[in-house]
Scaffold this motif. Structure first.
Motif, PDB file in Angstrom:
ATOM      1  N   SER A  14       0.849  -1.194   0.000  1.00  0.00           N
ATOM      2  CA  SER A  14       0.000   0.000   0.000  1.00  0.00           C
ATOM      3  C   SER A  14       0.881   1.239   0.000  1.00  0.00           C
ATOM      4  O   SER A  14       2.072   1.176   0.306  1.00  0.00           O
ATOM      5  CB  SER A  14      -0.880   0.011   1.253  1.00  0.00           C
ATOM      6  N   THR A  15       0.269   2.365  -0.284  1.00  0.00           N
ATOM      7  CA  THR A  15       1.002   3.617  -0.171  1.00  0.00           C
ATOM      8  C   THR A  15       1.195   3.950   1.312  1.00  0.00           C
ATOM      9  O   THR A  15       0.402   3.507   2.157  1.00  0.00           O
ATOM     10  CB  THR A  15       0.241   4.775  -0.847  1.00  0.00           C
ATOM     11  N   PRO A  16       2.201   4.731   1.645  1.00  0.00           N
ATOM     12  CA  PRO A  16       2.346   5.156   3.030  1.00  0.00           C
ATOM     13  C   PRO A  16       1.089   5.841   3.572  1.00  0.00           C
ATOM     14  O   PRO A  16       0.690   5.610   4.714  1.00  0.00           O
ATOM     15  CB  PRO A  16       3.535   6.117   2.986  1.00  0.00           C
ATOM     16  N   ARG A  17       0.433   6.639   2.738  1.00  0.00           N
ATOM     17  CA  ARG A  17      -0.787   7.332   3.182  1.00  0.00           C
ATOM     18  C   ARG A  17      -1.861   6.335   3.600  1.00  0.00           C
ATOM     19  O   ARG A  17      -2.561   6.545   4.597  1.00  0.00           O
ATOM     20  CB  ARG A  17      -1.295   8.226   2.030  1.00  0.00           C
ATOM     21  N   GLU A  18      -2.008   5.229   2.865  1.00  0.00           N
ATOM     22  CA  GLU A  18      -3.005   4.214   3.221  1.00  0.00           C
ATOM     23  C   GLU A  18      -2.682   3.574   4.574  1.00  0.00           C
ATOM     24  O   GLU A  18      -3.580   3.317   5.383  1.00  0.00           O
ATOM     25  CB  GLU A  18      -3.082   3.143   2.135  1.00  0.00           C
ATOM     26  N   LYS A  71      -3.062  11.170  16.518  1.00  0.00           N
ATOM     27  CA  LYS A  71      -3.310  12.265  15.587  1.00  0.00           C
ATOM     28  C   LYS A  71      -2.046  12.503  14.785  1.00  0.00           C
ATOM     29  O   LYS A  71      -0.937  12.430  15.327  1.00  0.00           O
ATOM     30  CB  LYS A  71      -3.673  13.544  16.333  1.00  0.00           C
ATOM     31  N   GLU A  72      -2.227  12.796  13.519  1.00  0.00           N
ATOM     32  CA  GLU A  72      -1.082  13.139  12.680  1.00  0.00           C
ATOM     33  C   GLU A  72      -0.668  14.577  12.985  1.00  0.00           C
ATOM     34  O   GLU A  72      -1.504  15.471  13.069  1.00  0.00           O
ATOM     35  CB  GLU A  72      -1.458  12.977  11.210  1.00  0.00           C
ATOM     36  N   ILE A  73       0.629  14.790  13.153  1.00  0.00           N
ATOM     37  CA  ILE A  73       1.174  16.108  13.454  1.00  0.00           C
ATOM     38  C   ILE A  73       1.875  16.643  12.211  1.00  0.00           C
ATOM     39  O   ILE A  73       2.811  16.007  11.705  1.00  0.00           O
ATOM     40  CB  ILE A  73       2.189  16.032  14.623  1.00  0.00           C
ATOM     41  N   GLY A  74       1.436  17.778  11.729  1.00  0.00           N
ATOM     42  CA  GLY A  74       2.102  18.399  10.592  1.00  0.00           C
ATOM     43  C   GLY A  74       1.960  17.612   9.306  1.00  0.00           C
ATOM     44  O   GLY A  74       1.097  16.748   9.167  1.00  0.00           O
ATOM     45  N   GLU A  75       2.835  17.922   8.389  1.00  0.00           N
ATOM     46  CA  GLU A  75       2.863  17.278   7.069  1.00  0.00           C
ATOM     47  C   GLU A  75       3.970  16.232   7.031  1.00  0.00           C
ATOM     48  O   GLU A  75       4.945  16.336   7.782  1.00  0.00           O
ATOM     49  CB  GLU A  75       3.133  18.336   5.991  1.00  0.00           C
ATOM     50  N   PRO A  76       3.843  15.248   6.145  1.00  0.00           N
ATOM     51  CA  PRO A  76       4.948  14.296   5.988  1.00  0.00           C
ATOM     52  C   PRO A  76       6.211  15.036   5.560  1.00  0.00           C
ATOM     53  O   PRO A  76       6.138  16.045   4.860  1.00  0.00           O
ATOM     54  CB  PRO A  76       4.470  13.368   4.879  1.00  0.00           C
ATOM     55  N   GLY A  96      15.122   8.859   0.019  1.00  0.00           N
ATOM     56  CA  GLY A  96      13.743   8.749  -0.434  1.00  0.00           C
ATOM     57  C   GLY A  96      12.731   8.384   0.629  1.00  0.00           C
ATOM     58  O   GLY A  96      11.564   8.156   0.321  1.00  0.00           O
ATOM     59  N   ARG A  97      13.146   8.335   1.898  1.00  0.00           N
ATOM     60  CA  ARG A  97      12.185   8.034   2.953  1.00  0.00           C
ATOM     61  C   ARG A  97      11.191   9.171   3.115  1.00  0.00           C
ATOM     62  O   ARG A  97      11.516  10.329   2.889  1.00  0.00           O
ATOM     63  CB  ARG A  97      12.887   7.849   4.307  1.00  0.00           C
ATOM     64  N   VAL A  98       9.975   8.818   3.521  1.00  0.00           N
ATOM     65  CA  VAL A  98       8.983   9.823   3.898  1.00  0.00           C
ATOM     66  C   VAL A  98       8.573   9.505   5.333  1.00  0.00           C
ATOM     67  O   VAL A  98       8.364   8.339   5.685  1.00  0.00           O
ATOM     68  CB  VAL A  98       7.770   9.848   2.932  1.00  0.00           C
ATOM     69  N   ALA A  99       8.519  10.544   6.175  1.00  0.00           N
ATOM     70  CA  ALA A  99       8.270  10.343   7.606  1.00  0.00           C
ATOM     71  C   ALA A  99       7.001  11.063   8.039  1.00  0.00           C
ATOM     72  O   ALA A  99       6.753  12.202   7.639  1.00  0.00           O
ATOM     73  CB  ALA A  99       9.458  10.838   8.419  1.00  0.00           C
ATOM     74  N   TYR A 100       6.229  10.381   8.874  1.00  0.00           N
ATOM     75  CA  TYR A 100       5.002  10.918   9.451  1.00  0.00           C
ATOM     76  C   TYR A 100       5.178  10.946  10.961  1.00  0.00           C
ATOM     77  O   TYR A 100       5.686   9.993  11.550  1.00  0.00           O
ATOM     78  CB  TYR A 100       3.814  10.021   9.115  1.00  0.00           C
ATOM     79  N   THR A 101       4.740  12.015  11.602  1.00  0.00           N
ATOM     80  CA  THR A 101       4.783  12.102  13.056  1.00  0.00           C
ATOM     81  C   THR A 101       3.368  11.965  13.598  1.00  0.00           C
ATOM     82  O   THR A 101       2.452  12.640  13.137  1.00  0.00           O
ATOM     83  CB  THR A 101       5.404  13.434  13.518  1.00  0.00           C
ATOM     84  N   LEU A 102       3.212  11.074  14.564  1.00  0.00           N
ATOM     85  CA  LEU A 102       1.915  10.820  15.185  1.00  0.00           C
ATOM     86  C   LEU A 102       1.998  11.156  16.661  1.00  0.00           C
ATOM     87  O   LEU A 102       2.941  10.751  17.352  1.00  0.00           O
ATOM     88  CB  LEU A 102       1.526   9.355  15.015  1.00  0.00           C
ATOM     89  N   SER A 103       1.006  11.888  17.153  1.00  0.00           N
ATOM     90  CA  SER A 103       0.869  12.167  18.573  1.00  0.00           C
ATOM     91  C   SER A 103      -0.017  11.074  19.157  1.00  0.00           C
ATOM     92  O   SER A 103      -1.102  10.810  18.655  1.00  0.00           O
ATOM     93  CB  SER A 103       0.235  13.541  18.780  1.00  0.00           C
ATOM     94  N   ILE A 104       0.454  10.452  20.228  1.00  0.00           N
ATOM     95  CA  ILE A 104      -0.236   9.310  20.812  1.00  0.00           C
ATOM     96  C   ILE A 104      -0.832   9.715  22.150  1.00  0.00           C
ATOM     97  O   ILE A 104      -0.174  10.364  22.971  1.00  0.00           O
ATOM     98  CB  ILE A 104       0.735   8.136  21.008  1.00  0.00           C
ATOM     99  N   GLY A 105      -2.066   9.314  22.395  1.00  0.00           N
ATOM    100  CA  GLY A 105      -2.707   9.572  23.681  1.00  0.00           C
ATOM    101  C   GLY A 105      -2.962  11.055  23.894  1.00  0.00           C
ATOM    102  O   GLY A 105      -3.547  11.720  23.051  1.00  0.00           O
ATOM    103  N   PHE A 106      -2.464  11.560  25.006  1.00  0.00           N
ATOM    104  CA  PHE A 106      -2.720  12.952  25.373  1.00  0.00           C
ATOM    105  C   PHE A 106      -1.630  13.893  24.889  1.00  0.00           C
ATOM    106  O   PHE A 106      -1.529  15.018  25.355  1.00  0.00           O
ATOM    107  CB  PHE A 106      -2.893  13.073  26.889  1.00  0.00           C
TER     108      PHE A 106
END
Length: 105
Positions: free
Chosen positions: A50-54, A66-71, A77-87
């Motif tokens: 799948s795509t990273p977005r999927e 929750k996703e924080i900011g933009e990838p 060629g890596r793409v990174a996503y930051t996720l805020s977990i819990g509170f």
């Protein structure tokens, strides 16, 4: 003595994240100490992935994150996503290695 951190919590979260990424054709590897945040790398492992977005959207549906900011685009060629977990005290940085379709030797 070093202060307590979220490493045990991140370790407990890993199997669930790994199962989701596996369903999308990726192997998931932990990168880093887990002292400050949870750094993981998704590596394309199956013929079809799948795509990273999927994958990120699947994680967002399954967990209280929750996703924080933009990838962001990283080296090789890596793409990174930051996720805020819990509170918002815990964070996961989920990087994806690039997909090369038809690159089998």
């Amino acid at each position: 003595m070093k202060p307590a951190n979220f490493a045990p919590w991140y370790a407990a979260l890993y199997p669930q994240f790994a199962e989701i990424t596996r369903q999308h054709g990726y192997a998931l590897a932990v990168h880093g100490s887990m002292a400050r945040d949870f750094d993981v790398v998704a590596i394309p492992w199956a013929a079809e992935v799948s795509t990273p977005r999927e994958v990120i959207d699947h994680i967002l549906r399954e967990f209280a994150v929750k996703e924080i900011g933009e990838p962001t685009f990283k080296e090789h060629g890596r793409v990174a996503y930051t996720l805020s977990i819990g509170f918002g005290d815990c964070f996961a940085d989920l990087s994806f290695m690039p997909i090369h379709r038809g690159a089998a030797a």
